[in-house]
Design a protein around this motif. Structure first.
Motif, mmCIF file in Angstrom:
data_model
loop_
_atom_site.group_PDB
_atom_site.id
_atom_site.type_symbol
_atom_site.label_atom_id
_atom_site.label_comp_id
_atom_site.label_asym_id
_atom_site.label_seq_id
_atom_site.Cartn_x
_atom_site.Cartn_y
_atom_site.Cartn_z
ATOM 1 N N CYS A 41 38.737 46.187 43.721
ATOM 2 C CA CYS A 41 38.333 44.738 43.172
ATOM 3 C C CYS A 41 37.449 44.875 41.951
ATOM 4 O O CYS A 41 37.374 44.019 41.061
ATOM 5 N N GLU A 42 36.650 45.893 41.956
ATOM 6 C CA GLU A 42 35.726 46.258 41.095
ATOM 7 C C GLU A 42 36.652 46.693 39.660
ATOM 8 O O GLU A 42 36.121 46.119 38.458
ATOM 9 N N LYS A 43 37.331 47.450 39.776
ATOM 10 C CA LYS A 43 38.309 47.841 38.593
ATOM 11 C C LYS A 43 39.059 46.434 38.149
ATOM 12 O O LYS A 43 39.285 46.359 36.635
ATOM 13 N N GLU A 45 38.257 43.310 38.501
ATOM 14 C CA GLU A 45 37.569 42.163 38.143
ATOM 15 C C GLU A 45 37.868 40.843 38.958
ATOM 16 O O GLU A 45 37.929 39.829 38.632
ATOM 17 N N CYS A 46 37.871 41.229 40.348
ATOM 18 C CA CYS A 46 38.456 40.203 41.173
ATOM 19 C C CYS A 46 37.287 38.998 41.358
ATOM 20 O O CYS A 46 36.180 39.410 41.579
ATOM 21 N N THR A 47 37.825 37.936 41.682
ATOM 22 C CA THR A 47 36.571 36.716 42.189
ATOM 23 C C THR A 47 36.466 36.892 43.545
ATOM 24 O O THR A 47 36.797 37.839 44.229
ATOM 25 N N LYS A 51 38.398 38.692 46.706
ATOM 26 C CA LYS A 51 37.790 39.760 47.485
ATOM 27 C C LYS A 51 37.992 39.751 49.065
ATOM 28 O O LYS A 51 38.421 40.188 49.993
ATOM 29 N N GLN A 126 45.824 41.319 36.377
ATOM 30 C CA GLN A 126 45.335 42.048 37.522
ATOM 31 C C GLN A 126 46.559 42.941 37.828
ATOM 32 O O GLN A 126 46.245 44.275 38.058
#
Length: 170
Positions: A41-43, A45-47, A51, A126
């Motif tokens: 998620c960090e890579k 850029e998840c909301t 997450k 994504q």
């Protein structure tokens, strides 16, 4: 006398504390690979909502995947034990291999179902970013830590030469 007993107690407590800390760290080294979902998620850029959904998806599939992994490991041990016997039962090995294949199929299907659900949560951008990341890191998958092989032209670690048996020049 009191100081000797105090020293003994403190040494024992200190030793047990260090022993427990070592056990906790040992468990993290191999078994705990961190929260892969958080890293993903960090890579990507998840909301926060993504997450949460991804955590729920992984949690829902984890018990089945883990159970299949345990069953696969157990069957592999049974097969190895059969081959270690002086005379193994070919029919039994065949049956074990069939069970192994069935468990591997279940595990694969469970992972695929999980991936499908994860893809549904991610945006097209994504998914593209994830595919690029996977393609970039595909070659390194499963290698673990690098061990052995030539080191600075000195051959292998025990000095017997390289893998074809020749002595390293140096």
């Amino acid at each position: 006398m009191l100081t000797t007993i105090s020293k003994l107690v403190m040494t024992t407590v200190f030793g047990l504390t260090m022993f427990a800390a070592g056990d906790a760290e040992a468990g993290k080294h191999h078994g705990d690979r961190g929260d892969r979902g958080a890293k993903m998620c960090e890579k990507l850029e998840c909301t926060d909502a993504q997450k949460t959904q991804l955590t729920q998806i992984r949690a829902s599939h984890k018990p089945t995947i883990k159970a299949e992994r345990v069953a696969i490991h157990d069957l592999e041990r049974q097969i190895a034990a059969e081959y270690a016997k002086p005379s193994f039962d070919a029919a039994k090995v065949k049956g074990l291999r069939e069970q192994l294949a069935a468990h591997e199929t279940i595990a694969k299907n469970e992972r695929e179902a999980m991936k499908t659900k994860i893809d549904a949560v991610l945006t097209p951008a994504q998914r593209t970013k994830l595919a690029e990341f996977k393609a970039k890191h595909k070659d390194g998958k499963g290698k673990g830590h690098h061990r052995g092989g030539p080191r600075d032209g000195r051959g292998d670690r025990d000095g017997r030469g390289d893998r074809d048996g020749r002595k390293a020049r140096g």
